[in-house]
Design a protein around this motif. Sequence first.
Motif, PDB file in Angstrom:
ATOM      1  N   PHE A 160     -14.934  31.154 -29.370  1.00 54.01           N
ATOM      2  CA  PHE A 160     -15.035  30.103 -28.350  1.00 54.01           C
ATOM      3  C   PHE A 160     -15.305  30.609 -26.939  1.00 54.01           C
ATOM      4  O   PHE A 160     -15.582  29.811 -26.052  1.00 54.01           O
ATOM      5  N   HIS A 161     -15.216  31.924 -26.683  1.00 48.05           N
ATOM      6  CA  HIS A 161     -15.297  32.422 -25.305  1.00 48.05           C
ATOM      7  C   HIS A 161     -16.408  33.446 -25.090  1.00 48.05           C
ATOM      8  O   HIS A 161     -16.360  34.215 -24.131  1.00 48.05           O
ATOM      9  N   PHE A 162     -17.393  33.472 -25.947  1.00 50.11           N
ATOM     10  CA  PHE A 162     -18.511  34.405 -25.819  1.00 50.11           C
ATOM     11  C   PHE A 162     -19.381  33.973 -24.645  1.00 50.11           C
ATOM     12  O   PHE A 162     -19.802  32.821 -24.548  1.00 50.11           O
ATOM     13  N   ASN A 163     -19.664  34.913 -23.707  1.00 49.02           N
ATOM     14  CA  ASN A 163     -20.446  34.519 -22.537  1.00 49.02           C
ATOM     15  C   ASN A 163     -21.730  35.338 -22.404  1.00 49.02           C
ATOM     16  O   ASN A 163     -21.975  36.287 -23.160  1.00 49.02           O
ATOM     17  N   ASP A 164     -22.559  34.960 -21.421  1.00 46.77           N
ATOM     18  CA  ASP A 164     -23.873  35.587 -21.262  1.00 46.77           C
ATOM     19  C   ASP A 164     -23.779  37.068 -20.928  1.00 46.77           C
ATOM     20  O   ASP A 164     -24.608  37.860 -21.385  1.00 46.77           O
ATOM     21  N   ASP A 165     -22.787  37.454 -20.130  1.00 47.73           N
ATOM     22  CA  ASP A 165     -22.641  38.874 -19.780  1.00 47.73           C
ATOM     23  C   ASP A 165     -22.378  39.723 -21.026  1.00 47.73           C
ATOM     24  O   ASP A 165     -22.906  40.836 -21.158  1.00 47.73           O
ATOM     25  N   GLU A 166     -21.580  39.196 -21.922  1.00 49.61           N
ATOM     26  CA  GLU A 166     -21.301  39.913 -23.168  1.00 49.61           C
ATOM     27  C   GLU A 166     -22.541  39.970 -24.060  1.00 49.61           C
ATOM     28  O   GLU A 166     -22.837  41.014 -24.664  1.00 49.61           O
ATOM     29  N   LYS A 167     -23.266  38.881 -24.098  1.00 50.75           N
ATOM     30  CA  LYS A 167     -24.504  38.843 -24.882  1.00 50.75           C
ATOM     31  C   LYS A 167     -25.502  39.869 -24.366  1.00 50.75           C
ATOM     32  O   LYS A 167     -26.151  40.593 -25.138  1.00 50.75           O
ATOM     33  N   VAL A 168     -25.624  39.968 -23.036  1.00 45.75           N
ATOM     34  CA  VAL A 168     -26.551  40.932 -22.424  1.00 45.75           C
ATOM     35  C   VAL A 168     -26.159  42.359 -22.781  1.00 45.75           C
ATOM     36  O   VAL A 168     -27.016  43.199 -23.102  1.00 45.75           O
ATOM     37  N   LEU A 169     -24.857  42.669 -22.731  1.00 41.62           N
ATOM     38  CA  LEU A 169     -24.404  44.022 -23.062  1.00 41.62           C
ATOM     39  C   LEU A 169     -24.710  44.375 -24.518  1.00 41.62           C
ATOM     40  O   LEU A 169     -25.160  45.488 -24.820  1.00 41.62           O
ATOM     41  N   ILE A 170     -24.496  43.442 -25.403  1.00 40.88           N
ATOM     42  CA  ILE A 170     -24.759  43.689 -26.821  1.00 40.88           C
ATOM     43  C   ILE A 170     -26.249  43.935 -27.055  1.00 40.88           C
ATOM     44  O   ILE A 170     -26.634  44.871 -27.771  1.00 40.88           O
ATOM     45  N   TYR A 201     -15.812  43.040 -26.296  1.00 41.61           N
ATOM     46  CA  TYR A 201     -15.919  42.875 -24.846  1.00 41.61           C
ATOM     47  C   TYR A 201     -15.234  41.580 -24.418  1.00 41.61           C
ATOM     48  O   TYR A 201     -15.277  40.573 -25.132  1.00 41.61           O
ATOM     49  N   ARG A 202     -14.652  41.594 -23.219  1.00 35.88           N
ATOM     50  CA  ARG A 202     -14.262  40.357 -22.537  1.00 35.88           C
ATOM     51  C   ARG A 202     -14.681  40.510 -21.084  1.00 35.88           C
ATOM     52  O   ARG A 202     -13.953  41.056 -20.259  1.00 35.88           O
ATOM     53  N   MET A 203     -15.895  40.069 -20.790  1.00 33.82           N
ATOM     54  CA  MET A 203     -16.472  40.266 -19.460  1.00 33.82           C
ATOM     55  C   MET A 203     -16.281  39.029 -18.598  1.00 33.82           C
ATOM     56  O   MET A 203     -17.213  38.454 -18.033  1.00 33.82           O
ATOM     57  N   SER A 204     -15.030  38.607 -18.495  1.00 35.54           N
ATOM     58  CA  SER A 204     -14.674  37.494 -17.618  1.00 35.54           C
ATOM     59  C   SER A 204     -13.243  37.730 -17.152  1.00 35.54           C
ATOM     60  O   SER A 204     -12.528  38.562 -17.722  1.00 35.54           O
ATOM     61  N   GLY A 205     -12.845  36.987 -16.127  1.00 34.91           N
ATOM     62  CA  GLY A 205     -11.533  37.220 -15.542  1.00 34.91           C
ATOM     63  C   GLY A 205     -10.501  36.167 -15.891  1.00 34.91           C
ATOM     64  O   GLY A 205      -9.545  35.985 -15.149  1.00 34.91           O
ATOM     65  N   ASN A 206     -10.685  35.470 -17.015  1.00 34.62           N
ATOM     66  CA  ASN A 206      -9.783  34.350 -17.301  1.00 34.62           C
ATOM     67  C   ASN A 206      -8.706  34.644 -18.335  1.00 34.62           C
ATOM     68  O   ASN A 206      -7.968  33.749 -18.717  1.00 34.62           O
ATOM     69  N   THR A 207      -8.587  35.897 -18.799  1.00 37.03           N
ATOM     70  CA  THR A 207      -7.437  36.213 -19.652  1.00 37.03           C
ATOM     71  C   THR A 207      -6.273  36.667 -18.778  1.00 37.03           C
ATOM     72  O   THR A 207      -6.448  37.044 -17.624  1.00 37.03           O
ATOM     73  N   LYS A 208      -5.098  36.635 -19.372  1.00 32.52           N
ATOM     74  CA  LYS A 208      -3.888  37.000 -18.634  1.00 32.52           C
ATOM     75  C   LYS A 208      -3.103  38.048 -19.414  1.00 32.52           C
ATOM     76  O   LYS A 208      -3.472  38.406 -20.527  1.00 32.52           O
TER      77      LYS A 208
END
Length: 258
Positions: A160-170, A201-208
Amino acid sequence: MWENELKEAIFAGQKAKIAILDIYQKGFDVEIKEDNSPVTLADKTADKIIREYLHSCFPNHAFLTEESEDDLGRLSNDYVWIIDPVDGTKDFVAKDGGFTTNIALAYKHEVVVGVVIVPVTGEIYFATKSGGAYHQVDGTTTRIHVNDKTDDLTVLRSVFHFNDDEKVLIEKHSDKIKHIEKFGSSLKPCKIAEGLAEITYRMSGNTKEWDTAAFQIIVEEAGGLVLEPNGTPLTYNRKDVYNRNGYIVVNRKENILL
């Protein structure tokens, strides 16, 4: 050194699992929190069960949990339980089984006990500082290790949390990354600890903190790495609980592909 804390953390998680599965099977309403994330009765009930049990065992320890008000008095306590009662609430709501219960103990900002329970399968991943990482299923406990692959890699992405930055890295590292699989919650790093994949990868700042604490020690004790993209290890019991720089989990340093 941390055997008693580990034993009680597993017991607390097992108590919570019973309530989680009861709600999961009977049905539930979904609320939306201020940060736009979902929460259910399972999150709240499991949080209460785990906190109350661990407080009865360790009355002088502090708590940082997803579903409780943050008491910043924890910052002056060397011992802090960091808990996500249902990690992957979207997976819980979707009834795909891909959610976990995460319980960790931090001592002086470093995780020393980590437990990840998979309620639907009954699996338990756990580790203690300098004590190794383990996987328990159907009553059998096995010590786990990351694999040593550096090519033909498998990356695990969120459902549910896959983002464009992660897609680009892959895509950028498609010469090495040849396989992509989807898993929810803390299952991704646990699969890496088990030697079944190499990168997430988790290339976002929304985890805690409660999203990463339990799995971090499991991965590290299995021989892997959990790092911010700049190479800094995550620390715990911080005033700002967000992992604002994201993170990467790898089986070995050669696979820090950024």
